[in-house]
Design a protein around this motif. Sequence first.
Motif, PDB file in Angstrom:
ATOM      1  N   ALA A  38       3.987   0.481   2.445  1.00  0.00           N
ATOM      2  CA  ALA A  38       3.866  -0.488   3.527  1.00  0.00           C
ATOM      3  C   ALA A  38       3.533  -1.854   2.945  1.00  0.00           C
ATOM      4  O   ALA A  38       2.967  -1.949   1.853  1.00  0.00           O
ATOM      5  CB  ALA A  38       2.783  -0.052   4.520  1.00  0.00           C
ATOM      6  N   ALA A  39       3.893  -2.897   3.692  1.00  0.00           N
ATOM      7  CA  ALA A  39       3.690  -4.270   3.224  1.00  0.00           C
ATOM      8  C   ALA A  39       2.887  -5.058   4.241  1.00  0.00           C
ATOM      9  O   ALA A  39       3.000  -4.846   5.451  1.00  0.00           O
ATOM     10  CB  ALA A  39       5.045  -4.954   2.998  1.00  0.00           C
ATOM     11  N   THR A  40       2.069  -5.963   3.730  1.00  0.00           N
ATOM     12  CA  THR A  40       1.328  -6.876   4.585  1.00  0.00           C
ATOM     13  C   THR A  40       1.295  -8.247   3.922  1.00  0.00           C
ATOM     14  O   THR A  40       1.088  -8.343   2.713  1.00  0.00           O
ATOM     15  CB  THR A  40      -0.100  -6.363   4.841  1.00  0.00           C
ATOM     16  OG1 THR A  40      -0.761  -7.240   5.758  1.00  0.00           O
ATOM     17  CG2 THR A  40      -0.918  -6.293   3.559  1.00  0.00           C
ATOM     18  N   GLY A  80       0.825  -1.196   0.000  1.00  0.00           N
ATOM     19  CA  GLY A  80       0.000   0.000   0.000  1.00  0.00           C
ATOM     20  C   GLY A  80       0.863   1.251   0.000  1.00  0.00           C
ATOM     21  O   GLY A  80       1.996   1.237   0.479  1.00  0.00           O
ATOM     22  N   TRP A  81       0.313   2.296  -0.563  1.00  0.00           N
ATOM     23  CA  TRP A  81       0.926   3.626  -0.483  1.00  0.00           C
ATOM     24  C   TRP A  81       0.041   4.499   0.394  1.00  0.00           C
ATOM     25  O   TRP A  81      -1.188   4.514   0.237  1.00  0.00           O
ATOM     26  CB  TRP A  81       1.068   4.263  -1.859  1.00  0.00           C
ATOM     27  CG  TRP A  81       2.235   3.765  -2.643  1.00  0.00           C
ATOM     28  CD1 TRP A  81       2.222   2.822  -3.622  1.00  0.00           C
ATOM     29  CD2 TRP A  81       3.599   4.189  -2.518  1.00  0.00           C
ATOM     30  NE1 TRP A  81       3.488   2.625  -4.120  1.00  0.00           N
ATOM     31  CE2 TRP A  81       4.358   3.462  -3.454  1.00  0.00           C
ATOM     32  CE3 TRP A  81       4.268   5.114  -1.707  1.00  0.00           C
ATOM     33  CZ2 TRP A  81       5.726   3.626  -3.606  1.00  0.00           C
ATOM     34  CZ3 TRP A  81       5.622   5.276  -1.862  1.00  0.00           C
ATOM     35  CH2 TRP A  81       6.345   4.534  -2.800  1.00  0.00           C
ATOM     36  N   PHE A  82       0.675   5.214   1.296  1.00  0.00           N
ATOM     37  CA  PHE A  82      -0.019   6.082   2.237  1.00  0.00           C
ATOM     38  C   PHE A  82       0.688   7.424   2.232  1.00  0.00           C
ATOM     39  O   PHE A  82       1.856   7.529   1.869  1.00  0.00           O
ATOM     40  CB  PHE A  82       0.015   5.462   3.638  1.00  0.00           C
ATOM     41  CG  PHE A  82      -0.606   4.087   3.688  1.00  0.00           C
ATOM     42  CD1 PHE A  82       0.118   2.969   3.315  1.00  0.00           C
ATOM     43  CD2 PHE A  82      -1.924   3.921   4.083  1.00  0.00           C
ATOM     44  CE1 PHE A  82      -0.450   1.696   3.326  1.00  0.00           C
ATOM     45  CE2 PHE A  82      -2.496   2.659   4.113  1.00  0.00           C
ATOM     46  CZ  PHE A  82      -1.762   1.564   3.734  1.00  0.00           C
ATOM     47  N   ARG A  83      -0.021   8.450   2.648  1.00  0.00           N
ATOM     48  CA  ARG A  83       0.615   9.764   2.729  1.00  0.00           C
ATOM     49  C   ARG A  83       0.118  10.501   3.958  1.00  0.00           C
ATOM     50  O   ARG A  83      -0.980  10.255   4.456  1.00  0.00           O
ATOM     51  CB  ARG A  83       0.340  10.582   1.461  1.00  0.00           C
ATOM     52  CG  ARG A  83      -1.112  11.004   1.279  1.00  0.00           C
ATOM     53  CD  ARG A  83      -1.279  11.708  -0.058  1.00  0.00           C
ATOM     54  NE  ARG A  83      -2.654  12.167  -0.259  1.00  0.00           N
ATOM     55  CZ  ARG A  83      -3.097  12.720  -1.380  1.00  0.00           C
ATOM     56  NH1 ARG A  83      -2.266  12.883  -2.411  1.00  0.00           N
ATOM     57  NH2 ARG A  83      -4.351  13.114  -1.481  1.00  0.00           N
ATOM     58  N   GLN A  84       0.964  11.414   4.427  1.00  0.00           N
ATOM     59  CA  GLN A  84       0.602  12.222   5.570  1.00  0.00           C
ATOM     60  C   GLN A  84       1.110  13.637   5.370  1.00  0.00           C
ATOM     61  O   GLN A  84       2.312  13.852   5.212  1.00  0.00           O
ATOM     62  CB  GLN A  84       1.163  11.636   6.869  1.00  0.00           C
ATOM     63  CG  GLN A  84       0.647  12.328   8.112  1.00  0.00           C
ATOM     64  CD  GLN A  84       0.898  11.522   9.372  1.00  0.00           C
ATOM     65  OE1 GLN A  84       1.757  10.651   9.414  1.00  0.00           O
ATOM     66  NE2 GLN A  84       0.136  11.811  10.423  1.00  0.00           N
ATOM     67  N   ALA A  85       0.170  14.554   5.370  1.00  0.00           N
ATOM     68  CA  ALA A  85       0.496  15.977   5.281  1.00  0.00           C
ATOM     69  C   ALA A  85       0.593  16.545   6.695  1.00  0.00           C
ATOM     70  O   ALA A  85      -0.035  16.006   7.627  1.00  0.00           O
ATOM     71  CB  ALA A  85      -0.562  16.706   4.474  1.00  0.00           C
ATOM     72  N   PRO A  86       1.336  17.631   6.872  1.00  0.00           N
ATOM     73  CA  PRO A  86       1.460  18.210   8.214  1.00  0.00           C
ATOM     74  C   PRO A  86       0.095  18.550   8.808  1.00  0.00           C
ATOM     75  O   PRO A  86      -0.749  19.161   8.152  1.00  0.00           O
ATOM     76  CB  PRO A  86       2.279  19.479   7.960  1.00  0.00           C
ATOM     77  CG  PRO A  86       3.066  19.183   6.735  1.00  0.00           C
ATOM     78  CD  PRO A  86       2.174  18.332   5.885  1.00  0.00           C
ATOM     79  N   GLY A  87      -0.124  18.110  10.046  1.00  0.00           N
ATOM     80  CA  GLY A  87      -1.365  18.422  10.728  1.00  0.00           C
ATOM     81  C   GLY A  87      -2.561  17.596  10.312  1.00  0.00           C
ATOM     82  O   GLY A  87      -3.681  17.846  10.772  1.00  0.00           O
ATOM     83  N   ILE A 125      -3.879   5.700   0.079  1.00  0.00           N
ATOM     84  CA  ILE A 125      -4.216   6.220  -1.237  1.00  0.00           C
ATOM     85  C   ILE A 125      -4.211   5.174  -2.331  1.00  0.00           C
ATOM     86  O   ILE A 125      -4.894   5.342  -3.347  1.00  0.00           O
ATOM     87  CB  ILE A 125      -3.313   7.401  -1.635  1.00  0.00           C
ATOM     88  CG1 ILE A 125      -1.833   6.994  -1.619  1.00  0.00           C
ATOM     89  CG2 ILE A 125      -3.570   8.606  -0.739  1.00  0.00           C
ATOM     90  CD1 ILE A 125      -0.903   8.057  -2.190  1.00  0.00           C
ATOM     91  N   ALA A 126      -3.456   4.106  -2.190  1.00  0.00           N
ATOM     92  CA  ALA A 126      -3.407   3.089  -3.250  1.00  0.00           C
ATOM     93  C   ALA A 126      -2.875   1.786  -2.686  1.00  0.00           C
ATOM     94  O   ALA A 126      -2.111   1.783  -1.723  1.00  0.00           O
ATOM     95  CB  ALA A 126      -2.528   3.550  -4.412  1.00  0.00           C
ATOM     96  N   CYS A 127      -3.301   0.684  -3.292  1.00  0.00           N
ATOM     97  CA  CYS A 127      -2.773  -0.622  -2.893  1.00  0.00           C
ATOM     98  C   CYS A 127      -2.769  -1.542  -4.103  1.00  0.00           C
ATOM     99  O   CYS A 127      -3.471  -1.300  -5.097  1.00  0.00           O
ATOM    100  CB  CYS A 127      -3.579  -1.238  -1.751  1.00  0.00           C
ATOM    101  SG  CYS A 127      -5.262  -1.693  -2.187  1.00  0.00           S
ATOM    102  N   ILE A 128      -1.951  -2.604  -4.001  1.00  0.00           N
ATOM    103  CA  ILE A 128      -1.869  -3.585  -5.066  1.00  0.00           C
ATOM    104  C   ILE A 128      -1.695  -4.963  -4.440  1.00  0.00           C
ATOM    105  O   ILE A 128      -0.971  -5.129  -3.458  1.00  0.00           O
ATOM    106  CB  ILE A 128      -0.723  -3.247  -6.045  1.00  0.00           C
ATOM    107  CG1 ILE A 128      -0.772  -4.134  -7.279  1.00  0.00           C
ATOM    108  CG2 ILE A 128       0.639  -3.303  -5.359  1.00  0.00           C
ATOM    109  CD1 ILE A 128       0.104  -3.622  -8.429  1.00  0.00           C
TER     110      ILE A 128
END
Length: 127
Positions: free
Chosen positions: A97-99, A35-42, A48-51
């Motif tokens: 991230a991986a699972t 998976g792809w994840f994102r975090q903006a300040p605050g 956002i995406a996974c495969i």
Amino acid sequence: QLPLVESGGGLARPGGSLKLSCTPFGFPLNNYGIGWFRQAPGKPREGIACISPNGYNTDYANSVKGRFTISRDNSEKAVYLQMNSLKSEDTATYHCAATPRAYGAICSINMDEYDSWGPGTQVTVFS
């Protein structure tokens, strides 16, 4: 915890493109959903995406659907996130991230299902 590292972040103009890579160290990706994840300040971290491990199943958050594409290469050495039509609101630190998943299992953008995370790469979209 499996070692992952992201690369490809940087600066981009609105409407521009960047391609992120997620690379494992010392383990094959073909038994893992990514998976792809994102975090903006605050702001909270956002999936956002996974495969899926076999690459046939993907899912996207509405915020990136139609603009971002997740893929994995045939040799299972990396997972990519192609980001097009970038917007200022895409500015964030991006993590992969991986699972563990069965090869044919569907993927998930629920961060609670992932237990191995990369340190992140910064993406900044500015005018």
